[in-house]
Scaffold this active site. Structure first.
Site, PDB file in Angstrom:
ATOM      1  N   SER A 128       0.833  -1.211   0.000  1.00  0.00           N
ATOM      2  CA  SER A 128       0.000   0.000   0.000  1.00  0.00           C
ATOM      3  C   SER A 128       0.867   1.259   0.000  1.00  0.00           C
ATOM      4  O   SER A 128       1.650   1.469  -0.926  1.00  0.00           O
ATOM      5  CB  SER A 128      -0.975  -0.047   1.187  1.00  0.00           C
ATOM      6  OG  SER A 128      -1.964   0.941   1.086  1.00  0.00           O
ATOM      7  N   ASP A 199      -9.676  -4.413  -5.005  1.00  0.00           N
ATOM      8  CA  ASP A 199      -9.138  -3.535  -3.958  1.00  0.00           C
ATOM      9  C   ASP A 199     -10.061  -2.328  -3.763  1.00  0.00           C
ATOM     10  O   ASP A 199     -10.307  -1.560  -4.693  1.00  0.00           O
ATOM     11  CB  ASP A 199      -7.727  -3.067  -4.356  1.00  0.00           C
ATOM     12  CG  ASP A 199      -6.961  -2.453  -3.194  1.00  0.00           C
ATOM     13  OD1 ASP A 199      -7.576  -1.777  -2.353  1.00  0.00           O
ATOM     14  OD2 ASP A 199      -5.731  -2.646  -3.140  1.00  0.00           O
ATOM     15  N   HIS A 232      -7.870  -5.319  -0.539  1.00  0.00           N
ATOM     16  CA  HIS A 232      -6.655  -4.626  -0.090  1.00  0.00           C
ATOM     17  C   HIS A 232      -5.958  -5.441   1.001  1.00  0.00           C
ATOM     18  O   HIS A 232      -5.938  -5.087   2.179  1.00  0.00           O
ATOM     19  CB  HIS A 232      -7.020  -3.228   0.417  1.00  0.00           C
ATOM     20  CG  HIS A 232      -5.846  -2.297   0.519  1.00  0.00           C
ATOM     21  ND1 HIS A 232      -5.116  -1.897  -0.582  1.00  0.00           N
ATOM     22  CD2 HIS A 232      -5.258  -1.693   1.587  1.00  0.00           C
ATOM     23  CE1 HIS A 232      -4.145  -1.072  -0.191  1.00  0.00           C
ATOM     24  NE2 HIS A 232      -4.220  -0.947   1.115  1.00  0.00           N
TER      25      HIS A 232
END
Length: 257
Positions: A128, A199, A232
């Protein structure tokens, strides 16, 4: 460790920002030490959680260094302070990049790698926001300098970005094409990007656009993996493919089953 950064603002005023990094967790290699990778956590996380996951990967020849980002107010959270490699607002193609924060984190990563033995291959990876910082480090390596113009001191051999994005993508191609040395470095740096199609935090199209931006800027050793139905987070299949990729790209002696 603290890192002070000077940036010139409007007029003649100069702003000084000091970043205090948190605890660094190290996973020692279980076999012959062939590579060292700094791995960067996501927004609000810390180095400890990733060190536990990385310790169980079948990569006995890698030393993992898992630093913790500074705690700072983050715009996307309404100014709430949490661990973050740089400040950020809502993700957008036209959003400004916090170059002070990115440079500070990239320098911290380079400092962690700079004391490794000369025969050990060096890399950086992350998840991320950590992936975004890893990709920014890749651009600094290729250009030979940070965004503030200071020389980038480390020879990167592999970069991994999971569920992230590329800061500074709009101007990257022009910068790389303006230097033969930068183009040579970009063409030879292996990069692996992975992104879940579902995501909900960093949309898949940001990963896809990042891969396109890197490729069009001359990063030829680029692998992009898409994962159907994945949000995610990471999954074992993704980490297995990261292990296989690192083993091949870094010439490691082999995975531990």
């Amino acid at each position: 460790m603290s890192y002070s950064n000077h940036s010139t603002g409007s007029g003649s005023r100069t702003a000084r920002r000091t970043f205090e990094f948190g605890r660094t967790h190290v996973v020692r290699p279980k076999g012959k030490h062939q590579a060292t990778i700094v791995w960067l956590h996501g927004l609000g996380d810390n180095g400890s959680s990733w060190s536990q996951l990385l310790e169980n990967l079948p990569l006995p020849n890698i030393k993992w260094i898992c630093p913790t980002a500074p705690t700072r107010p983050v715009a996307v959270l309404g100014g709430f302070p949490c661990t973050a490699w740089f400040d950020m607002g809502e993700l957008s193609e036209d959003g400004p990049d916090d170059l002070d924060g990115l440079d500070a984190s990239a320098a911290h990563i380079a400092n962690l790698l700079s004391t490794e033995p000369a025969d050990v291959k060096l890399g950086v990876g992350g998840f991320s926001m950590g992936a975004a910082t890893a990709l920014y480090s890749a651009t600094c390596y290729s250009l030979g300098k940070y965004g503030n113009g200071n020389l980038y001191p480390v020879n990167l051999r592999a970069v991994v970005g999971l569920s992230g994005w590329l800061p500074g993508s709009r101007s990257l191609r022009n910068k790389i094409e303006g230097s033969h040395e930068a183009a040579r470095r970009a063409a030879s740096l292996p990069i692996m990007l992975c992104h879940g199609i579902s995501d909900e935090v960093v949309a898949y199209n940001y990963g896809e656009r990042s891969a396109h931006s890197l490729s069009s800027a001359g990063f030829r050793c680029l692998t992009f993996k898409a994962y159907d139905g994945i949000g995610h987070y990471t999954v074992p299949k993704e980490m297995d493919e990261v292990c296989t990729w690192l083993t091949g790209r870094l010439g490691l002696e082999g995975c531990r089953s």
